[in-house]
Design a protein around this motif. Sequence first.
Motif: not given
Length: 128
Positions: A7-19
Amino acid sequence: MVLDTNLNMYFKKDEFYFAHDPDKRCKTGDVVLIKELPERLTRLISHSVEEIVYPLGDITDPITGKKVVVGKYREDIEDANRLFGKSKDAFDYATAPPRGRLEGTRDFTHGETYIKYHEDGKDQPFAV
């Protein structure tokens, strides 16, 4: 942001950390500072909670350090209340009790939430 080449577009990427939080200081929604552990405690837990930066509901502007309500500083709201008169229904932040006062009666943020997949007749207070 991640580039989608189709699509030649930027999308949000979430990262999950378990603390790991051994003292049970944080609640759901708090903004916390985490630190990577030298070695993992479990397969998932790779970080530990260092400190609570902002508790949920007590928003502080990181640049000025002033407390914020919606999009205005609390000081500006108090100044406007002094100039134009305070509404009898207005919330008073100075006399409000700290978060967690109603824990167990109306505030269930201390409990671990889970998805309710079926009705089995049992009381499930923390089900979403």
